[in-house]
Design an enzyme around this catalytic site. Structure first.
Site, PDB file in Angstrom:
ATOM      1  N   HIS A 162      -5.689  -5.619   0.618  1.00 44.29           N
ATOM      2  CA  HIS A 162      -5.658  -4.391  -0.105  1.00 44.29           C
ATOM      3  C   HIS A 162      -4.168  -3.953  -0.561  1.00 44.29           C
ATOM      4  CE1 HIS A 162      -6.625  -0.118  -0.528  1.00 44.29           C
ATOM      5  NE2 HIS A 162      -5.357   0.137  -0.261  1.00 44.29           N
ATOM      6  N   ASP A 170       0.990  -1.295   0.109  1.00 42.68           N
ATOM      7  CA  ASP A 170       0.165   0.087   0.033  1.00 42.68           C
ATOM      8  C   ASP A 170       0.863   1.195  -0.080  1.00 42.68           C
ATOM      9  OD1 ASP A 170      -2.715   1.307  -0.036  1.00 42.68           O
ATOM     10  OD2 ASP A 170      -2.731   1.135   2.270  1.00 42.68           O
ATOM     11  N   HIS A 203      -4.552   2.935  -6.867  1.00 42.91           N
ATOM     12  CA  HIS A 203      -5.520   2.426  -6.041  1.00 42.91           C
ATOM     13  C   HIS A 203      -6.922   2.335  -6.978  1.00 42.91           C
ATOM     14  CE1 HIS A 203      -3.179   3.494  -2.567  1.00 42.91           C
ATOM     15  NE2 HIS A 203      -4.248   2.824  -1.824  1.00 42.91           N
ATOM     16  N   HIS A 260      -6.801  -1.010  -8.168  1.00 43.85           N
ATOM     17  CA  HIS A 260      -7.237  -2.138  -7.072  1.00 43.85           C
ATOM     18  C   HIS A 260      -8.534  -1.903  -6.966  1.00 43.85           C
ATOM     19  CE1 HIS A 260      -9.104  -1.793  -3.348  1.00 43.85           C
ATOM     20  NE2 HIS A 260      -7.983  -3.360  -2.842  1.00 43.85           N
TER      21      HIS A 260
END
Length: 363
Positions: A271, A171, A254, A257
């Site tokens: 995540h 992340d 992101h 994602h």
């Protein structure tokens, strides 16, 4: 031009921080706290938490139902009101924390977050990611303020499986690249305004810390010990990445994602693992220098982050499914539009395929 940065009110990190600091921090903010705990936090930390809170503040414990959804937020709000709570505390992983932040913001209560994993940059931010009850990305909930306290116990982090720390590095890996996209395109951060130079410097520092200490931090976590390298990476995953993404801005990693969450096969992956692959795809999308691509792939391999689609559950994914991911990543309002690159489902699809091909080649 007006720039804006966002920070939590207080950040505390260290060995035995829960036992030594949680009670006194809660007592500054209220008289009765709702402790929203993950099942594992409730199992492993109850005695430590009780010792810290004893004689300082009343508390009610509730066990999180696994998904940061509108339904769960509503349930906890009703509980807080029924119990005359005046402080909300989230103790657990990213979804527990996001839920606690959303509850506190909705009913205007102080919020304290105690991450038991260094697996995301959620703790410091004025943002909750809301999912459906079955785990698909639904929306971002931008909160009116950051948490009042973020308290990270490095002993707790060290005793969690190292996979969580590595996911946090995944992340955090996206932070500088996404902030740099926003800087170049003059896109807004989570406030809608551009970030200050401080935000971009912190985002780059986050990346540098990962490269310098990532392998040694993982080794320490594998041994369940706290070392300076582990402390540095916990701070990078939690504080630096949180400040960098929120004040610097998000971009393609992101968004990709979020597209992946539509494929059920990815739901068993964390995540940060999916964001890491999104970062690799982003490097292809923005035409990064080959040396930088080499650096990031090498880092991912050295700590165990995914470099292929197979490593996020998509070994046999079809092109139609990948186009669905790319299309969702390009949805109106998605952060990918902060990128200065050419953005379309076709370019994102190509970037995902290219990132996977490079990962396979390196293996």
């Amino acid at each position: 031009m007006i720039t804006t940065a966002l920070f939590p009110n207080r950040y505390i990190q260290g060995f035995n921080a829960i036992e030594n600091s949680l009670g006194e921090e809660l007592a500054r903010l209220g008289k009765k706290a709702l402790l929203l705990e993950s099942p594992s936090a409730n199992k492993n930390l109850s005695k430590t938490i009780e010792k810290s809170l004893s004689g300082k503040i009343e508390s009610v414990v509730d066990i999180f139902n696994r998904e940061c959804s509108d339904e769960e937020i509503t349930r906890i709000i009703e509980l807080a009101k029924a119990q005359n709570i005046d402080v909300i505390v989230g103790i657990g992983g990213g979804k527990v924390i996001d839920t606690a932040k959303a509850v506190a913001a909705t009913i205007h209560y102080p919020c304290v977050v105690v991450p038991t994993l260094a697996s995301t940059d959620a703790p410091c931010s004025a943002l909750s990611v809301i999912y459906t009850a079955t785990g698909e990305f639904k929306r971002y909930f931008v909160l009116p303020r950051n948490p009042d306290v973020v308290l990270v116990d490095s002993k707790v982090i060290a005793n969690a499986p190292a996979r969580f720390l590595v996911a946090g590095m995944g992340d955090a890996l996206a932070t500088w690249f996404e902030a740099e996209d926003c800087r170049q395109s003059k896109a807004g951060n989570m406030t809608g305004r551009p970030g200050p130079i401080t935000a971009f410097a912190l985002a780059k520092f986050c990346f540098e810390i990962l490269l310098k200490y990532g392998v040694q931090a993982k080794n320490a976590c594998d041994q369940k010990v706290v070392t300076p390298a582990l402390e540095h990476v916990i701070e990078a995953n939690t504080l630096l990445s949180g400040l960098g993404f929120e004040s610097g801005g998000l971009s393609a990693a992101h968004a990709i994602h979020n597209g992946f969450t539509a494929l059920e096969a990815t739901h068993q992956y964390w995540h940060g693992e999916k964001v890491a692959f999104g970062t690799l795809a982003m490097l292809m999308l923005i035409d990064s220098e080959p040396q930088m691509i080499e650096t990031v792939y090498h880092f991912c391999q050295s700590v165990g982050l995914p470099t292929t689609l197979a490593e996020i559950g998509l070994a046999n994914v079809s092109d139609d499914d990948l186009m669905q991911v790319a299309t969702l990543a390009c949805a109106q309002g998605e952060s990918i539009h902060n990128s200065p690159a050419e953005i379309s489902p076709e370019t994102v699809f190509a970037a995902i395929k290219a990132a996977n091909a490079e990962g396979l080649r390196r293996k």
